[in-house]
Design an enzyme around this catalytic site. Structure first.
Site, PDB file in Angstrom:
ATOM      1  CG  LEU A   1       6.238   6.050  -0.976  1.00 22.00           C
ATOM      2  CD1 LEU A   1       6.389   4.956  -0.352  1.00 22.00           C
ATOM      3  CD2 LEU A   1       7.272   7.237  -0.185  1.00 22.00           C
TER       4      LEU A   1
ATOM      5  CG  PHE B   1      -0.785   0.627   1.982  1.00 25.73           C
ATOM      6  CD1 PHE B   1       0.280   0.142   3.623  1.00 25.73           C
ATOM      7  CD2 PHE B   1      -0.972   1.657   2.403  1.00 25.73           C
ATOM      8  CE1 PHE B   1       0.604   0.555   4.446  1.00 25.73           C
ATOM      9  CE2 PHE B   1      -0.774   2.886   3.888  1.00 25.73           C
ATOM     10  CZ  PHE B   1      -0.011   1.646   4.815  1.00 25.73           C
ATOM     11  CE  LYS B   2       5.041   1.502   4.605  1.00 27.09           C
ATOM     12  NZ  LYS B   2       4.467   0.800   5.141  1.00 27.09           N
ATOM     13  CG  ASP B   3       3.424   0.760  -4.692  1.00 25.65           C
ATOM     14  OD1 ASP B   3       4.609   1.588  -4.639  1.00 25.65           O
ATOM     15  OD2 ASP B   3       2.967  -0.581  -4.874  1.00 25.65           O
TER      16      ASP B   3
END
Ligand SMILES: *Cc1c(COP(=O)(O)O)cnc(C)c1O
Length: 493
Positions: free
Chosen positions: A115, A110-112
């Site tokens: 980011l 989920f960092k995408d």
């Protein structure tokens, strides 16, 4: 809309200054001076939009020094890199439960979501603040953040990115994802030691004024991409609102009806975004904070005491293996009536004694909205197995922790509301533990386990992970902690 610090409310910065600076000088975190409000009408309008449009519309409420067109350009570009039409699609499990799958981006976690867009927000902020130096993003990662930051910043003009990971502290898949990173402005380096060693090394580099002026003379400054930056938190508020719109479109709720979210939590960034969505007026009944065996947050929500003096466990959900949840500071600021003096005293106690307790008034406010629970390793794996058996739905280890905690919540209190479980990673990132959960222990080799999990379940691995089979290692170096600064210096030469 301006921003101030949780430890100094006399500061007032524009959004661009806030994003460019990241962390406030006295150590506080930036928060919006007031929370913009949305209503049922706004939700109706958003429901007719796609994800990129929803994202631009929500972020615009916080970024008054950016134009709507600018933001839409960024969100369209960022979310075109996802394999699904929406960057945050819902998968329905049963009548009352959906999973919000946040892992269809380039690195499968989920960092995408944040980011992929942060590089646009950050480079625009540097332009708006007339910064003439180039920025080097320095990251210490326990796995997911490093890869997501590399993908986000690769080949972005006037930036460079260098990621340090603990040589023996990330999964095979995570290591190869980073070591094979493409791009002309990237580098990756292992550190002998654990995540804390890498993190401490990076913090030392950030706080070395001599090194900073040496880099400045060469036209560079250092910045960070972790969730203390408001520019990383803001894109995460969007998907809570987007999930609500999707449930409206599905006809599962009427506009105004309360829903709950269950969130696998580490640094408290993801669930804090849900808190801001609620503050904006999104009808949220509960935010359920799910932890693994590192249950410092469960204890905090149950007792009002935060105590990091406890054993640290390395678990199968490594992105939640954390004892200091940085973003909790923002929540405490908001619920304590924005009392910077109070927050400073709590954070000083945390630093000196590893422990603090909140006042009964603060505890009472938290009790209204938050619930918390934890789930150990065996139950995490068992949860993966039972959801697969009952629903043929494959979850990763972090999502499994959350789903287990949701079941605990439903046993403990009568609740009829729709619940969205925030699903944070592809199961193929953590094949070993997922295979064990399905009672088919793998070979222990990360890459062949991807194929094993595909064969066992008939579910295809996401393309970026399947492609690792042919990936070439570009960065195999690792160094002692003391050499990290030299690595940065050489990289920026
Ligand atoms: C980072 C991460 C989390 C924890 O999110 P926080 O914002 O740190 O609370 C949970 N699951 C996965 C897969 C992650 O990468």
């Amino acid at each position: 809309m301006n921003y101030r610090s949780t430890r100094d409310t006399s500061l007032s910065l524009t959004a661009a200054e806030t994003i460019a600076r990241g962390l406030s000088r006295e150590g506080g975190l930036f928060v919006p001076e007031s929370v913009p409000q949305i209503d049922a009408n706004f939700l109706t309008q958003l429901s007719a939009m796609n994800y990129a449009e929803r994202s631009a519309a929500v972020m615009k409420l916080y970024l008054s020094d950016f134009t709507a067109d600018e933001l839409l350009e960024y969100t369209k570009a960022a979310y075109a890199n996802f394999s699904t039409e929406s960057a945050a699609p819902l998968h329905r499990l049963d009548e009352k439960t959906s999973f919000m799958e946040l892992w269809h981006g380039p690195t499968c976690a989920f960092k995408d979501i944040a980011l992929q867009i942060l590089p646009y927000l950050l480079t625009a902020s540097l332009r708006k603040t007339n910064e003439s130096k180039k920025v080097c993003i320095l990251v210490a990662t326990s796995g997911d953040t490093g890869k997501a930051a590399l993908e986000g910043f690769r080949d972005v003009e006037d930036t460079a990115i260098l990621v340090f990971y603990p040589r023996d502290g990330v999964s095979d898949v995570q290591k190869l994802q980073m070591q094979s990173q493409q791009g002309n402005n990237v580098s990756v380096c292992g550190v002998e030691g654990n995540f804390d060693d890498a993190q401490t090394g990076v913090k030392q580099i950030f706080s070395d004024p001599v090194f900073a002026s040496e880099l400045a003379a060469r036209g560079w400054f250092l910045s960070s991409a972790n969730s203390i930056n408001w520019g990383r938190l803001l894109p995460q508020i969007v998907y809570y609102i987007s999930a609500y719109c999707d449930l409206l479109n599905e006809g599962k709720i009427h506009n105004g009806e309360e829903i709950s979210f269950c969130v696998p939590t580490g640094n408290f960034g993801d669930i804090l975004a849900g808190f801001y969505a609620k503050q904006m007026g999104l009808p949220v009944k509960r935010l359920i904070c799910a932890s693994n065996s590192n249950d410092v947050l469960t204890e905090f929500f149950h007792t009002g005491t935060y105590n990091r003096n406890r054993p640290f466990f390395t678990t199968v959900s490594p992105s939640m293996d954390i004892l200091i949840s940085s973003n909790l500071e923002r929540l405490l600021f908001e619920v304590s009536g924005k009392d910077a003096g109070y927050i400073t005293s709590l954070m000083t106690a945390l630093k000196n004694d590893g422990c603090y307790s909140v006042t009964p008034e603060v505890k009472e406010k938290l009790d209204k909205l938050f619930r918390a629970g934890c789930c150990d390793e065996n139950n995490t794996k068992a949860q993966i197995g039972s959801v697969w058996a009952d629903h043929q739905y494959l979850m990763d280890t972090h999502t499994a922790v959350a789903h287990n905690v949701l079941e605990q919540y439903r046993r403990e209190e009568v609740s009829q509301e729709q619940v969205v479980v925030v699903s944070t990673a592809s199961p193929f990132k953590f094949c070993g533990a997922v295979l064990e959960g399905l009672s088919h222990p793998g070979t222990g080799d990360g890459l062949s386990e991807i194929a094993e999990l595909e064969a066992l379940t008939g579910v295809s691995a996401p393309a970026p992970l399947a492609a690792l089979r042919n990936a070439k290692v570009r960065f195999s170096e690792s160094v002692e902690k003391e050499q990290m600064e030299t690595v940065v210096s050489d990289f920026l030469r």
